[in-house]
Structures are given as structure tokens and as C-alpha cells.
Design an enzyme around this catalytic site. Sequence first.
Site, PDB file in Angstrom:
ATOM      1  N   ASP A 158      23.307 -23.133  -5.675  1.00  0.00           N
ATOM      2  CA  ASP A 158      23.471 -21.739  -6.059  1.00  0.00           C
ATOM      3  C   ASP A 158      24.180 -21.760  -7.412  1.00  0.00           C
ATOM      4  O   ASP A 158      25.402 -21.827  -7.504  1.00  0.00           O
ATOM      5  CB  ASP A 158      24.316 -20.997  -5.012  1.00  0.00           C
ATOM      6  CG  ASP A 158      24.518 -19.528  -5.338  1.00  0.00           C
ATOM      7  OD1 ASP A 158      24.276 -19.134  -6.495  1.00  0.00           O
ATOM      8  OD2 ASP A 158      24.926 -18.774  -4.443  1.00  0.00           O
ATOM      9  N   GLY A 185      39.708 -25.753   1.752  1.00  0.00           N
ATOM     10  CA  GLY A 185      38.344 -25.892   2.257  1.00  0.00           C
ATOM     11  C   GLY A 185      37.476 -26.539   1.206  1.00  0.00           C
ATOM     12  O   GLY A 185      36.498 -25.951   0.730  1.00  0.00           O
ATOM     13  N   GLU A 207      40.189 -30.442   3.537  1.00  0.00           N
ATOM     14  CA  GLU A 207      38.907 -30.166   4.183  1.00  0.00           C
ATOM     15  C   GLU A 207      38.967 -30.605   5.639  1.00  0.00           C
ATOM     16  O   GLU A 207      39.303 -31.751   5.934  1.00  0.00           O
ATOM     17  CB  GLU A 207      37.775 -30.896   3.459  1.00  0.00           C
ATOM     18  CG  GLU A 207      36.424 -30.842   4.132  1.00  0.00           C
ATOM     19  CD  GLU A 207      35.931 -29.419   4.381  1.00  0.00           C
ATOM     20  OE1 GLU A 207      35.368 -29.175   5.460  1.00  0.00           O
ATOM     21  OE2 GLU A 207      36.130 -28.558   3.494  1.00  0.00           O
ATOM     22  N   GLU A 251      36.568 -21.447  -2.209  1.00  0.00           N
ATOM     23  CA  GLU A 251      35.384 -20.595  -2.084  1.00  0.00           C
ATOM     24  C   GLU A 251      35.364 -20.106  -0.642  1.00  0.00           C
ATOM     25  O   GLU A 251      34.663 -20.659   0.201  1.00  0.00           O
ATOM     26  CB  GLU A 251      34.124 -21.375  -2.456  1.00  0.00           C
ATOM     27  CG  GLU A 251      32.918 -20.496  -2.721  1.00  0.00           C
ATOM     28  CD  GLU A 251      32.062 -20.303  -1.486  1.00  0.00           C
ATOM     29  OE1 GLU A 251      32.465 -19.504  -0.602  1.00  0.00           O
ATOM     30  OE2 GLU A 251      31.014 -20.942  -1.408  1.00  0.00           O
ATOM     31  N   GLU A 260      33.014 -15.328   8.560  1.00  0.00           N
ATOM     32  CA  GLU A 260      33.562 -16.667   8.820  1.00  0.00           C
ATOM     33  C   GLU A 260      35.088 -16.692   8.829  1.00  0.00           C
ATOM     34  O   GLU A 260      35.690 -17.682   9.186  1.00  0.00           O
ATOM     35  CB  GLU A 260      33.019 -17.714   7.846  1.00  0.00           C
ATOM     36  CG  GLU A 260      31.507 -17.898   7.951  1.00  0.00           C
ATOM     37  CD  GLU A 260      30.959 -18.911   6.976  1.00  0.00           C
ATOM     38  OE1 GLU A 260      31.638 -19.220   5.972  1.00  0.00           O
ATOM     39  OE2 GLU A 260      29.845 -19.408   7.216  1.00  0.00           O
ATOM     40  N   SER A 265      42.487 -18.059   6.201  1.00  0.00           N
ATOM     41  CA  SER A 265      43.014 -19.396   5.893  1.00  0.00           C
ATOM     42  C   SER A 265      43.468 -19.472   4.436  1.00  0.00           C
ATOM     43  O   SER A 265      44.466 -20.134   4.118  1.00  0.00           O
ATOM     44  CB  SER A 265      41.945 -20.456   6.166  1.00  0.00           C
ATOM     45  OG  SER A 265      41.613 -20.498   7.537  1.00  0.00           O
ATOM     46  N   HIS A 409      23.221 -17.225  -2.876  1.00  0.00           N
ATOM     47  CA  HIS A 409      22.913 -17.585  -1.487  1.00  0.00           C
ATOM     48  C   HIS A 409      23.536 -16.605  -0.491  1.00  0.00           C
ATOM     49  O   HIS A 409      23.229 -16.643   0.698  1.00  0.00           O
ATOM     50  CB  HIS A 409      23.366 -19.028  -1.183  1.00  0.00           C
ATOM     51  CG  HIS A 409      24.835 -19.186  -0.944  1.00  0.00           C
ATOM     52  ND1 HIS A 409      25.762 -19.187  -1.961  1.00  0.00           N
ATOM     53  CD2 HIS A 409      25.547 -19.353   0.198  1.00  0.00           C
ATOM     54  CE1 HIS A 409      26.972 -19.344  -1.452  1.00  0.00           C
ATOM     55  NE2 HIS A 409      26.873 -19.454  -0.146  1.00  0.00           N
TER      56      HIS A 409
END
Length: 534
Positions: A158, A185, A207, A251, A260, A265, A409
Site C-alpha cells: 500500500d 506493533g 511486536e 500504524e 482491531e 495499545s 488497503h
Amino acid sequence: MEDSSEQNWNNREFSLLSISDLSSDASSVSPGIASFKPDRLQIQPESQQIPLNFDLQTAQIFKLGAVKSVCIMEGSDVAKTASYSTGVTIEFKNEEECEAFHSAVQQWIKENNVQGNLPNGTLTTSKSKFDEKIEPSSAKMYFHYYGQLLHQQNMLQDYVRTGTYYAAVIENRADFTGRVVVDVGAGSGILSLFAAQAGAKHVYAVEASEMAEYARKLIAGNPKLAQRITVIKGRVEDVELPEKADILISEPMGTLLVNERMLESYVIARDRFLTPTGKMFPGVGRIHMAPFTDEYLFIEIANKALFWQQQNYYGVDLTPLHGTAFQGYFSQPVVDAFDPRLLIAPPMFHVLDFGKMKEEELYEIDIPLKFIASVGTRVHGLACWFDVLFNGSTVQRWLTTAPGSPTTHWYQLRCVLSQPIYVMAGQEITGRLHLIAHNAQSYTIYLTLSAKMWGPGAEQGGILQTSSCKLDLKEPYYRMSQPQAYPLAQDQQPQPLVQTQDIHIQSQELDEPEIMQQLSPNSCAQIDSLMQKI
């Protein structure tokens, strides 16, 4: 009988796969041994003769992941600000060795009555916030999804998304040069690599999925940048970092911005890791909304339920389930790219300030709606999209998912009413968009749209029509088509759409870009003709 996990710490040794010095600019990784002495923890890298000694009365030892930990030793206390003279990350052969090591740390602390805000060697003593609000099956599928390279590739390709992040970071080198960055993340680690390119002093790439291993591999393949990046496998709600961050980059956006629930977070990471004067990339998000008309979409959704109108399906009458199926199809938000000329009123937006908002404010989002119809037509629902602001010191840059802009996306999202409402040009449309978070990492959407009295005396009048729907953001209809070419009416002239991708704004200015065009009126005869096909 003493628990086997709390064996005597004295003179215990642990083989280490790697020991790396946090303070060294050069890449210095070596295997070695960690051993507990009566008054200290000794870490002996194979590459040097002199061991590193940590006084367990003052040293800090934290888990960075399942097999990795960090040990830092306080050197001095100048102006009431602690500094650390020695710091290393250590990696164990497996999770069992790592757990045994931290159990030994806990045993030493217990026997020596060491007090502290957070016990050394632990992630946290209480249940994680993440675990309290997210059901395990949803979390498992979520981390499984983002642990696959094909999904990371989809996001990397993207180019609106990735290119905007790259530009926002590189054009604001002044914010990154010499600074500590936390990538929340991190996924493939691409944003961590961008931050390192921009001159970050050190980047902690956090992550939780198995993608962390791929990120380590990708980062190691870029050695000039890798020496300033540490990948930490774990959730931001759980891991501990050896220092505070000057910059958070992430992101965290999902469909409709909030799907989500990663924004929570992101806010938690802000409270745990960011300095009071630190920056967030992005720092602000906006949810945009406008009513739309789309007979073709409405007929497409309604026709899906025609299957259940069969009275003789292998001798079975399916019609008792038609009503339920009809409502079921309309409970799915539609994800696709649409022609902005379908919007029948100027859009409004709701601001989420990531730097100031509380995590709890994302549990329930209530947005009053008010629009003035530009044309007379039938309203089929509410169209939504979002944008985020990278408010850098040098350049302010927006990443937008608006209709008429290059498609991302995320596409756009539309909530379709099973009972459309009619409006006339100049008529007021009111309503409410109410989002309630649920434990499957998404939201239940409650939408109400009403057409108010129109014409002379409207201020004294009430509501003419009202339509409501309940949708699950977790279960959208992924239509994802490119915008259809809608024929222009005889009195409508084609107008170029304004591209909003590179709009620069002042840091405190959040004005809506004028990108929406009016849709020409549809006659009642055209609408009735189309509806006869259902």
C-alpha cells in the site's frame, strides 16, 4: 517442599546464546554465561576476559520477551535523574531457561529483602490490561494473522500508506535525530528502519506476533541500521524498556480507524514509555462521515436475501428465514472504494487526539450527526473514512483514506440502512453514530439517521422519518471494488477532485479538506423503477 522453580540461586549458572552491550555503537554480540554470586550477578561474554558485574541491590533486570532480557546497572544520580553506566541484553536458549533465570532473580530479591516499584525479573504482577478486555481466541487469530509475511506484504505494497510514513519520518529528521524511538506493533520492522534512517539514537521495535522473528531477520540484513534497533517480542502492555522514548511511531489504524482496538495499545504505550514532551507519529486521527445515496449497492445487498424467498427448495419452504437473512446482510458494514459524488451532504468529522485522550475514551465513541442535504434523493446510509496527522516539527503531513483520493488497503466504509429515508435539498439530516467496543477486538455500530421537517415552519416541526441499524465492525462485507463510473445528469458538469494526500496544515489547524462534490438529484421515477427489481 520447595518449588523447583525456586531453587537456590547461589552459584547457579545459565548459558546465554548472546550478550550485546546497549551502550556500544558497534555491533558486539557474543555468547556467554550468567552466574549468581552471593553479592552480585556476573555476566561473562566469551569475547572478553573481564566479566560484567551487576549489584542486584541497585541493578534493574527486565524481560523483553520469551527468551530475551535486559540488565542495566545504575551508575549515578545527578539532579535526581538516574543514569546507567552498564546495560546488556541477554538471550537464553529457550523459554524454560529464561523463566529459571528470573525465578532465581526473584529468590535473591526475596532472601535479601530488596524493595522496589516493580520486582526485577517480572513483566508484571497483575493481569495484563490486554488480557482483561480481549477474548483469547480473538487475540490468537489477530497475532496469527499479523505473523504472516503475506499480510505484511499487503500493507507494505500500500504505497500511499508506506510512502506517507516514509515521507513523514524522513522530512522530520529533526524530530528523530539522536532520539530514542519506540515502534508500537512493529510488524516487519519497516517503520523502525525508517526511524533509524532518520538518525534515531536507538529504536525499540515491540511486536507481539511471530513476525518479530522476521523483523529481526530483516533488520539484521540492514547492518548499518541494525546496530541501533532492538526487536522486543511481546505486547506493549507487558514488556519493560530500559529507557523512556522521545518518539512513538506506530500504524495502529484499522477499518473506520478504530477496528482491531490497537489504538488503545498505542495510548497505553504513550503512558508507559513516552517522555512528557515526546511526540507521537501519528498524533491525531479523524473519523469523517457523510450521508450517501447508492441504489445499486442497496439492491445488491437486498438481493442477497432472495435465496431465502424460495418456497420449494428441495421441498422445503425457506421463507421463514428471509427476514432474518435480510437483516443479517444489512448488519455488515460495506468496505469498498466509492465515487465521492454519491455523498449528498458536506462531511463532518470527529477528532481523536492520541496525545491527550485516555484509553477508556476508546471503549465507547458517541458522535452526534447533523447534515444539510445538497440534493433531493433517497439516503441509503452513512459513509465513513479516516485520516491521521503526522505533526512533525518541520512538515505536517496527512495520511487520508478519503473517497476521491488514491485508494488504500483500508478503502472506505459504509453503513447501509435496510430502510432508506427520503430527503429534499436543504433538508436537515440528524442522527447518531454510536460505537461500543467488544472483546473480539472490534466494535458494535449503532446508527440512526432522521430527516427533519422541511420548508416553512420547519423549526417548529419534528422528525418526518427515522431509520436505524446495528452493525458489527468485526464482520464487514469486503466489496472492495474500485469506484464505479456514475453517469452525470444533464445539468451536472464534471469537476476535478482535489487530491488531499500532500495537504500541509498548521500544527493546531484541523480544517476539513474540501474534496467532496455534490451528487445530482435522482428523480422519484428512477428510484421507483430500480426498487421494482428487488
